[in-house]
Design a protein around this motif. Sequence first.
Motif, PDB file in Angstrom:
ATOM      1  N   ALA A 184       1.155  -1.253   0.003  1.00  0.00           N
ATOM      2  CA  ALA A 184      -0.069   0.071  -0.097  1.00  0.00           C
ATOM      3  C   ALA A 184       0.845   1.245  -0.166  1.00  0.00           C
ATOM      4  CB  ALA A 184      -0.871  -0.143   1.377  1.00  0.00           C
ATOM      5  N   GLU A 185       0.081   2.484  -0.420  1.00  0.00           N
ATOM      6  CA  GLU A 185       1.149   3.502  -0.542  1.00  0.00           C
ATOM      7  C   GLU A 185       1.692   3.830   1.064  1.00  0.00           C
ATOM      8  OE1 GLU A 185      -0.311   7.415  -2.433  1.00  0.00           O
ATOM      9  OE2 GLU A 185      -0.670   7.946  -0.219  1.00  0.00           O
ATOM     10  N   HIS A 186       3.170   4.146   0.733  1.00  0.00           N
ATOM     11  CA  HIS A 186       3.871   4.399   1.987  1.00  0.00           C
ATOM     12  C   HIS A 186       5.027   5.402   1.841  1.00  0.00           C
ATOM     13  CE1 HIS A 186       5.674   1.119  -0.226  1.00  0.00           C
ATOM     14  NE2 HIS A 186       6.898   1.693   0.039  1.00  0.00           N
ATOM     15  N   THR A 229       3.445   3.347  -4.288  1.00  0.00           N
ATOM     16  CA  THR A 229       2.601   1.977  -4.017  1.00  0.00           C
ATOM     17  C   THR A 229       3.417   1.064  -5.339  1.00  0.00           C
ATOM     18  OG1 THR A 229       0.970   2.214  -5.654  1.00  0.00           O
ATOM     19  CG2 THR A 229       0.469   3.027  -3.658  1.00  0.00           C
ATOM     20  N   ARG A 231       3.080  -3.067  -6.719  1.00  0.00           N
ATOM     21  CA  ARG A 231       2.201  -4.388  -6.735  1.00  0.00           C
ATOM     22  C   ARG A 231       2.567  -5.192  -7.930  1.00  0.00           C
ATOM     23  NH1 ARG A 231      -1.687  -4.449 -10.719  1.00  0.00           N
ATOM     24  NH2 ARG A 231      -2.331  -2.591 -11.658  1.00  0.00           N
TER      25      ARG A 231
END
Length: 225
Positions: A58-60, A105, A107
């Motif tokens: 997830a966005e960090h 992000t 993935r």
Amino acid sequence: MAQVVWRAEDRYRGGDEEAGIETRHAFSFSGFYDPDNVAFGLLVACNEERLAPGAGFAEHPHRDVEIVTWVIEGELAHRDSAGNETVIRPGDIQRLGAGSGVRHTERNAGEGPLRFVQMWLVPGAFGTAPEYEVVRGIADNTPFALPRTEAVLHIRRLADGERTALPRAPFVHVHVTRGRALLGGTVLRPGDAARLTGSEDTTVLRAEGGAEALVWEMHAEPRYG
């Protein structure tokens, strides 16, 4: 010259199995801390990541770190707060210079497994503007000079029996991603890494049955403050 070998099985294990994320850390990272293993030269992280289809981070946020990513297998989707949105595949180098701060992000964008190596290095200046770039299909033995650092990444793809001289530098980090290679009398397999201090011109890596390695040439240690 001093040489220390870190085996794949000795990496710290992390991630989230239920979320389809498996991480193998080479240095102290996140919840894993070893005061004797926090960095080598400018390198402060060298994580092997395995993401199941659809899985991701997830966005960090990141700040004041240069993040270089190399995909071994699959497709990695990147999106960040600066508006960059790309898919990285084997043979591409992705660089995210976090500078004064950026969020992103990551993935698995493919239908199969994703494996990649992500390496973090300390820059020579802090608080700079964030930067992003992708080098597509980098050629064998092409050096990638990492901006804002005294570090160069060399991609080594070797056929069976082929040899390559390693850079001469205060710090050289060799990470094998595929195949099998010999460094002196030491066998390196996928996930194994060698840390060389004060390497010489005569230091040679030789493939046995073919190999791919990421070689960092570093001429400094982190400078803070």
